[in-house]
Design an enzyme around this catalytic site. Structure first.
Site, PDB file in Angstrom:
ATOM      1  N   CYS A   1       0.664  -1.540  -0.050  1.00 20.44           N
ATOM      2  CA  CYS A   1      -0.093   0.090   0.129  1.00 20.44           C
ATOM      3  C   CYS A   1       1.098   1.300  -0.260  1.00 20.44           C
ATOM      4  CB  CYS A   1      -0.903   0.022   1.159  1.00 20.44           C
ATOM      5  SG  CYS A   1      -2.081   1.126   0.833  1.00 20.44           S
TER       6      CYS A   1
ATOM      7  N   HIS B   1      -0.190   1.450  -3.418  1.00 19.23           N
ATOM      8  CA  HIS B   1      -1.451   2.024  -3.568  1.00 19.23           C
ATOM      9  C   HIS B   1      -1.778   2.936  -4.474  1.00 19.23           C
ATOM     10  CE1 HIS B   1      -5.325   4.296  -2.767  1.00 19.23           C
ATOM     11  NE2 HIS B   1      -6.007   2.859  -2.659  1.00 19.23           N
TER      12      HIS B   1
END
Length: 189
Positions: free
Chosen positions: A106, A126
């Site tokens: 992420c 992400h």
């Protein structure tokens, strides 16, 4: 053969799923996982107010190293805290120098950028962390859900946590073990 060992660094604001799912999956694979609290051994409040109790402080866990993999969960605040930590920088530099696996998910990969780890690697993050990660041109960006380039393993977010965890298991214990761990999880192929 001794079981593999993983260090998961838990900072305030970490994303819960990106912390717990890799820990659970690695433990199912027989990997000895230590959840190390960046700020000590006190419970850590994560990004969605789930509280996780570390196994050890990062300071104490570091003394038990080296580890086969160092894992950095995401979460914006968690990744920022990892990025600002001199202790995290030291651990990552040692892991990189000894050619150990580093896995980040992420926003977690932005800590790699902050600490100048894995420059030249192909990475993913992400989508909202992509621009930050690509600042300076130190990495090649991938849209893959999980990207492994040498000893740098990255992934995109909460929805890729199982794939990320299984990629760590495969890197440490092989495809067969990863398949054995995956089967009872009833994951969509």
């Amino acid at each position: 053969m001794a079981s593999k060992r993983a260090l998961v660094i838990l900072a305030k604001g970490a994303e819960e799923m990106e912390t717990v799912i890799p820990v659970d999956v690695m433990r199912r694979a027989g990997i000895k996982v230590t959840i190390a609290g960046l700020a000590g051994k006190d419970p850590v409040q994560c990004s969605r107010d789930v509280v996780i109790c570390p196994d050890a402080s990062l300071e104490d866990a570091k003394k038990e190293g080296p580890y086969d993999v160092v894992v950095l969960p995401g979460g914006n605040l968690g990744a920022q805290n990892l990025s600002e930590s001199a202790a995290v920088k030291e651990i990552l530099k040692e892991q990189e120098n000894r050619k150990g696996l580093i896995a980040a998910i992420c926003a977690g990969p932005t800590a790699l950028l902050a600490h100048e780890i894995g420059f030249g690697s192909k990475v993913t993050t992400h989508p909202l962390a992509k621009d930050k990660m690509m600042n300076g041109g130190h990495y090649t960006y991938s849209e893959n859900r999980v990207e492994k380039d040498g000893l740098i393993l990255t992934s995109r977010g909460p929805g890729t946590s199982f794939e990320f965890a299984l990629a760590i298991v495969e890197a440490l214990n092989g495809k067969e073990v990863a398949a054995q761990v995956k089967a009872p999880l009833v994951l969509k192929d």
